[in-house]
Design a protein around this motif. Structure first.
Motif, PDB file in Angstrom:
ATOM      1  N   TYR A  92       0.826  -1.210   0.000  1.00 57.74           N
ATOM      2  CA  TYR A  92       0.000   0.000   0.000  1.00 57.74           C
ATOM      3  C   TYR A  92       0.860   1.260   0.000  1.00 57.74           C
ATOM      4  O   TYR A  92       0.481   2.278  -0.587  1.00 57.74           O
ATOM      5  N   GLU A  94       3.586   1.645  -1.516  1.00 56.95           N
ATOM      6  CA  GLU A  94       4.180   1.824  -2.838  1.00 56.95           C
ATOM      7  C   GLU A  94       3.170   2.272  -3.890  1.00 56.95           C
ATOM      8  O   GLU A  94       3.544   2.561  -5.023  1.00 56.95           O
ATOM      9  N   VAL A  95       1.897   2.305  -3.527  1.00 56.13           N
ATOM     10  CA  VAL A  95       0.867   2.733  -4.483  1.00 56.13           C
ATOM     11  C   VAL A  95       0.950   4.237  -4.687  1.00 56.13           C
ATOM     12  O   VAL A  95       1.027   5.006  -3.720  1.00 56.13           O
ATOM     13  N   GLU A  96       0.926   4.680  -5.933  1.00 55.79           N
ATOM     14  CA  GLU A  96       0.989   6.102  -6.257  1.00 55.79           C
ATOM     15  C   GLU A  96      -0.372   6.742  -6.013  1.00 55.79           C
ATOM     16  O   GLU A  96      -1.388   6.334  -6.597  1.00 55.79           O
ATOM     17  N   ILE A  97      -0.435   7.742  -5.137  1.00 60.41           N
ATOM     18  CA  ILE A  97      -1.711   8.380  -4.815  1.00 60.41           C
ATOM     19  C   ILE A  97      -1.727   9.864  -5.190  1.00 60.41           C
ATOM     20  O   ILE A  97      -2.709  10.551  -4.956  1.00 60.41           O
ATOM     21  N   ALA A  98      -0.646  10.357  -5.753  1.00 63.12           N
ATOM     22  CA  ALA A  98      -0.584  11.780  -6.114  1.00 63.12           C
ATOM     23  C   ALA A  98      -1.447  12.053  -7.339  1.00 63.12           C
ATOM     24  O   ALA A  98      -1.519  11.240  -8.269  1.00 63.12           O
ATOM     25  N   LEU A  99      -2.125  13.203  -7.337  1.00 59.59           N
ATOM     26  CA  LEU A  99      -2.911  13.617  -8.494  1.00 59.59           C
ATOM     27  C   LEU A  99      -1.988  14.180  -9.566  1.00 59.59           C
ATOM     28  O   LEU A  99      -1.072  14.945  -9.271  1.00 59.59           O
ATOM     29  N   SER A 100      -2.246  13.787 -10.791  1.00 58.73           N
ATOM     30  CA  SER A 100      -1.448  14.309 -11.898  1.00 58.73           C
ATOM     31  C   SER A 100      -1.934  15.703 -12.270  1.00 58.73           C
ATOM     32  O   SER A 100      -3.023  16.130 -11.893  1.00 58.73           O
ATOM     33  N   GLN A 103      -5.228  15.541 -14.161  1.00 59.11           N
ATOM     34  CA  GLN A 103      -6.393  15.331 -13.310  1.00 59.11           C
ATOM     35  C   GLN A 103      -6.799  16.609 -12.602  1.00 59.11           C
ATOM     36  O   GLN A 103      -7.990  16.941 -12.524  1.00 59.11           O
TER      37      GLN A 103
END
Length: 208
Positions: A92, A94-100, A103
């Motif tokens: 969890y 390592e999951v990318e959560i940043a908004l591009s 987006q």
């Protein structure tokens, strides 16, 4: 070609989210819908008893208690069994959560579009561009004064959530009868509005 692919991906993503929302409200998956419905109601009822700060703090403490306890449990288990599984939440983390940037731009454009549309509509209603529409809006605001006297905003939000999770299912099961009654009500409303429109000077809509 790349732009077309990006648009297609965005449309597929939006369709996927829309499909998930529909499945949730129509109780296609009883466990998932029940969990979301129960969690939202529990949160809203908690807000009726405690402040937003207290509810947020309690939720954060509950989540931290669960994750810290699980982390300690896994660490002790690894020490006893002499294994090297690593951090239990590694996948969890390592999951990318940043908004591009795309987006953020997309959501900002949508908010701007809705805001501009809302301001134009309010200007049209308050400055009486169409007398009938402004009268309808005035009646709605008058009815809301009675609603506000009976319910506060949080109670209305609870009723809205309950309606969201019940009305779609009820409509799906009794669509024919509901459409019939709605049609009768719409006919009566249009008849009353037509009579009022005919009697009030300047209320008749302009022919387009």
């Amino acid at each position: 070609m790349q732009a077309t692919t990006d648009v297609t991906k965005k449309e597929c993503s939006w369709s996927g989210w829309k499909g998930q929302a529909v499945d949730l409200l129509y109780w296609r998956n009883l466990k998932q819908s029940g969990a979301v419905f129960g969690s939202v109601l529990l949160l809203l009822f908690s807000l009726t008893q405690f402040s937003v700060v207290s509810v947020g703090a309690y939720l954060a403490l509950a989540a931290l208690s669960a994750t810290i306890s699980f982390r300690i449990y896994k660490s002790v288990l690894q020490a006893v069994q002499k294994t090297d599984e690593g951090h239990p939440f590694k996948s969890y983390l390592e999951v990318e959560i940043a908004l591009s940037q795309d987006q953020i731009t997309k959501y900002a454009d949508k908010i701007l579009l809705y805001s501009n549309t809302c301001m134009k509509e309010l200007r049209r209603l308050f400055l009486v561009q169409d007398l009938v529409d402004s009268l309808k809006f005035a009646v709605l605001m008058w009815l809301l004064t009675y609603v506000g006297a009976l319910f506060n905003g949080l109670t209305l939000l609870i009723l809205a959530v309950v309606s969201m999770f019940t009305m779609p299912v009820v409509y799906e099961k009794h669509q024919a009868q509901i459409d019939q009654y709605v049609g009768l009500i719409r006919t009566q409303v249009n008849s009353v509005v037509g009579k009022i429109q005919a009697k009030i000077p300047g209320a008749k809509r302009k022919e387009e």
